[in-house]
Write an enzyme that holds these catalytic residues in place. Structure first.
Site, mmCIF file in Angstrom:
data_model
loop_
_atom_site.group_PDB
_atom_site.id
_atom_site.type_symbol
_atom_site.label_atom_id
_atom_site.label_comp_id
_atom_site.label_asym_id
_atom_site.label_seq_id
_atom_site.Cartn_x
_atom_site.Cartn_y
_atom_site.Cartn_z
ATOM 1 N N ASP A 1 0.872 -1.173 0.000
ATOM 2 C CA ASP A 1 0.000 0.000 0.000
ATOM 3 C C ASP A 1 0.913 1.228 0.000
ATOM 4 O OD1 ASP A 1 -1.599 2.122 0.640
ATOM 5 O OD2 ASP A 1 -2.568 1.142 2.344
ATOM 6 N N ASN B 1 -7.016 13.642 -9.712
ATOM 7 C CA ASN B 1 -7.798 14.204 -10.829
ATOM 8 C C ASN B 1 -7.525 15.706 -10.871
ATOM 9 O OD1 ASN B 1 -9.766 15.644 -9.124
ATOM 10 N ND2 ASN B 1 -10.413 13.566 -8.561
ATOM 11 N N VAL C 1 -6.292 5.177 -5.405
ATOM 12 C CA VAL C 1 -5.115 5.516 -4.600
ATOM 13 C C VAL C 1 -5.249 6.941 -4.044
ATOM 14 C CG1 VAL C 1 -3.633 6.296 -6.500
ATOM 15 C CG2 VAL C 1 -2.612 5.234 -4.522
ATOM 16 N N ASP C 2 -5.928 7.798 -4.792
ATOM 17 C CA ASP C 2 -6.155 9.183 -4.354
ATOM 18 C C ASP C 2 -6.938 9.195 -3.027
ATOM 19 O OD1 ASP C 2 -6.292 11.921 -4.440
ATOM 20 O OD2 ASP C 2 -7.698 12.048 -6.126
ATOM 21 N N GLY D 1 -6.172 2.508 -13.205
ATOM 22 C CA GLY D 1 -7.376 2.096 -12.492
ATOM 23 C C GLY D 1 -8.594 2.750 -13.125
ATOM 24 N N TYR E 1 -9.028 5.443 -14.602
ATOM 25 C CA TYR E 1 -8.813 6.120 -15.892
ATOM 26 C C TYR E 1 -8.607 5.157 -17.060
ATOM 27 C CZ TYR E 1 -8.839 10.852 -13.909
ATOM 28 O OH TYR E 1 -9.210 12.039 -13.326
HETATM 29 N N1 AR6 Z 1 -1.335 1.838 -3.093
HETATM 30 C C1 AR6 Z 1 -0.794 1.632 -4.306
HETATM 31 N N2 AR6 Z 1 -1.515 1.536 -5.421
HETATM 32 C C2 AR6 Z 1 -2.861 1.627 -5.303
HETATM 33 C C3 AR6 Z 1 -3.510 1.851 -4.070
HETATM 34 C C4 AR6 Z 1 -2.684 1.963 -2.923
HETATM 35 N N3 AR6 Z 1 -3.186 2.186 -1.733
HETATM 36 N N4 AR6 Z 1 -4.859 1.910 -4.299
HETATM 37 C C5 AR6 Z 1 -5.034 1.715 -5.612
HETATM 38 N N5 AR6 Z 1 -3.842 1.528 -6.222
HETATM 39 P P1 AR6 Z 1 -6.538 4.724 -9.610
HETATM 40 P P2 AR6 Z 1 -6.197 6.397 -11.999
HETATM 41 C C6 AR6 Z 1 -3.525 1.301 -7.645
HETATM 42 O O1 AR6 Z 1 -7.926 4.384 -10.002
HETATM 43 O O2 AR6 Z 1 -6.473 5.245 -12.892
HETATM 44 C C7 AR6 Z 1 -9.321 8.662 -8.538
HETATM 45 O O3 AR6 Z 1 -10.659 8.723 -8.195
HETATM 46 C C8 AR6 Z 1 -4.600 0.671 -8.480
HETATM 47 O O4 AR6 Z 1 -4.571 -0.749 -8.343
HETATM 48 O O5 AR6 Z 1 -6.297 5.073 -8.187
HETATM 49 O O6 AR6 Z 1 -5.033 7.276 -12.333
HETATM 50 C C9 AR6 Z 1 -8.724 10.034 -8.845
HETATM 51 O O7 AR6 Z 1 -9.308 11.060 -8.072
HETATM 52 C C10 AR6 Z 1 -4.221 1.096 -9.873
HETATM 53 O O8 AR6 Z 1 -3.280 0.180 -10.445
HETATM 54 O O9 AR6 Z 1 -5.978 5.981 -10.456
HETATM 55 C C11 AR6 Z 1 -9.048 10.183 -10.295
HETATM 56 O O10 AR6 Z 1 -10.350 10.663 -10.497
HETATM 57 C C12 AR6 Z 1 -3.471 2.422 -9.672
HETATM 58 O O11 AR6 Z 1 -3.311 2.564 -8.262
HETATM 59 C C13 AR6 Z 1 -8.924 8.791 -10.843
HETATM 60 O O12 AR6 Z 1 -9.182 7.931 -9.748
HETATM 61 C C14 AR6 Z 1 -4.193 3.646 -10.207
HETATM 62 O O13 AR6 Z 1 -5.604 3.521 -10.027
HETATM 63 C C15 AR6 Z 1 -7.525 8.505 -11.332
HETATM 64 O O14 AR6 Z 1 -7.530 7.245 -11.942
#
Ligand code: AR6
Length: 341
Positions: free
Chosen positions: A9, A23, A32-33, A118, A120
């Site tokens: 994590d 975002n 992750v955000d 994720g 996006y």
């Molecule tokens: N630690 C590491 N990686 C993680 C964690 C964590 N705790 N949680 C999720 N991931 P995403 P995006 C991974 O959706 O695609 C948000 O709502 C996850 O498995 O977090 O860039 C923002 O506000 C995936 O591989 O980010 C934006 O609106 C990766 O992080 C939007 O999502 C990215 O997934 C951004 O989407």
């Protein structure tokens, strides 16, 4: 400095900066955000409100509040629209801008999630390729320890064809400890004991060399023999680098090995590297199997068919695939220790 993959994590990491896949509003969201905002606490949102948002492909930096990191770098990845709208370039820019900010703030270690992979919708394999390309390009000219955090293993699957091919090679070559025990009629406990003795014998052999090197001249026969010692690991490595026409930096970067570690090896003729370090150099030098075995031997190691990691590395060497990222991805996929520092 090297690029490492870890499965964790991101909010728990003790690095100088972690990167957030945010975002454009920078006011939090899911994935992750959401996890970063929850873990960092309300101070983070308050600071983010002062930043005026962020454009896709760009990055902004804040404090890290309750996290162990010093900074959070917020970058906005592109939404995947099929690949024809500059998504790769924008994603590449997210990594380069984030690394630039990290460097400007004196960070020596930075951890990235797989941005855009994720919500996006970026295809995970593509997202990983862009991440590796961008980070490797940055590391060509900068010293930094960079982590790619793989949260769910599914996002990391190596290409199916490669995986199948490695799997069948493992089936063919790998003798798991239990099978080995059966075939030798040894119990697993005996086998473990034997392993410990083998490891001890390797260590004793290397110790004997170091000890012998410090013996007084009172043992003339021995000191004559010692004059004829083979070249050490360090000497072999430096010779091979010269023979391949590489610079030191080209070699240790290709090996995913840290500059400081390389300097230690260079300055200490009797340096005793770990096995993954030797293998990383064997890959960087594009050695064939025999040459790789011989370099390993210099450091007191051997490739073993009862080690899954060794069998995987043998597969890559035999197939002359010397891309350390690809090898590490595959080792990671099979839960094996990675090469390099
Ligand atoms: N630690 C590491 N990686 C993680 C964690 C964590 N705790 N949680 C999720 N991931 P995403 P995006 C991974 O959706 O695609 C948000 O709502 C996850 O498995 O977090 O860039 C923002 O506000 C995936 O591989 O980010 C934006 O609106 C990766 O992080 C939007 O999502 C990215 O997934 C951004 O989407």
């Amino acid at each position: 400095m090297p690029l490492k993959f870890i499965r964790q994590d991101i909010t728990t990491l003790e690095v100088d900066a972690i990167v957030n896949a945010a975002n454009g509003s920078l006011l939090g969201g899911g994935g992750v955000d959401g996890a970063i905002h929850r873990a960092a606490g309300p101070g983070l949102l308050a600071e983010c409100r002062t930043l005026g948002g962020c454009r896709t492909g760009e990055a902004k930096i804040t404090g890290a509040y309750r996290l162990k990191a010093k900074y959070i770098i917020h970058t906005v990845g592109p939404v995947w629209q099929g690949g024809g709208s500059g998504e790769r370039e924008l994603l590449f820019s997210c990594y380069i801008r984030s690394l630039g900010l990290a460097r400007d703030h004196g960070c020596e270690s930075v951890a990235f999630p797989l941005i855009s992979s994720g919500a996006y919708g970026f295809p995970k394999r593509e997202a990983l390729n862009v991440a590796e390309e961008a980070i490797s390009a940055f590391l060509e000219d900068h010293d930094m320890e960079v982590f790619i955090v793989i949260f769910d293993k599914k996002s990391f699957a190596v290409a199916e064809e490669l995986k199948k091919s490695v799997e069948s090679f493992i089936d063919d070559k790998y003798s798991a400890p239990f099978e080995l025990a059966m075939s030798n009629r040894l119990s697993v406990a005996d086998l473990k004991k034997k392993r410990r003795l083998d490891v001890k014998a390797e260590a004793d052999e290397a110790d004997a060399l170091v000890y012998a090197a410090s013996l007084p001249a009172a043992e003339p026969g021995l000191s004559e023999a010692l004059k004829k010692l083979d070249e050490s690991f360090s000497q072999s490595l430096l010779r091979l680098i010269d023979e391949r026409g590489l610079t030191d930096a080209q070699c240790y970067k290709k090996a995913n090995v840290d500059r400081k570690l390389f300097s230690k090896i260079r300055s200490d003729r009797l340096y005793r590297p770990s096995k993954p370090t030797v293998l990383a150099f064997a890959v960087a030098l594009e050695l064939d199997l025999e040459e790789a075995e011989s370099l390993l031997k210099k450091a007191g190691f051997a490739l073993s068919h009862s080690s899954k990691a060794d069998v995987i590395i043998e597969y890559f060497i035999k197939n002359r695939i010397f891309d350390i990222m690809k090898i590490n991805e595959t080792l990671f996929e099979f839960d094996q220790p990675l090469l390099g520092a």
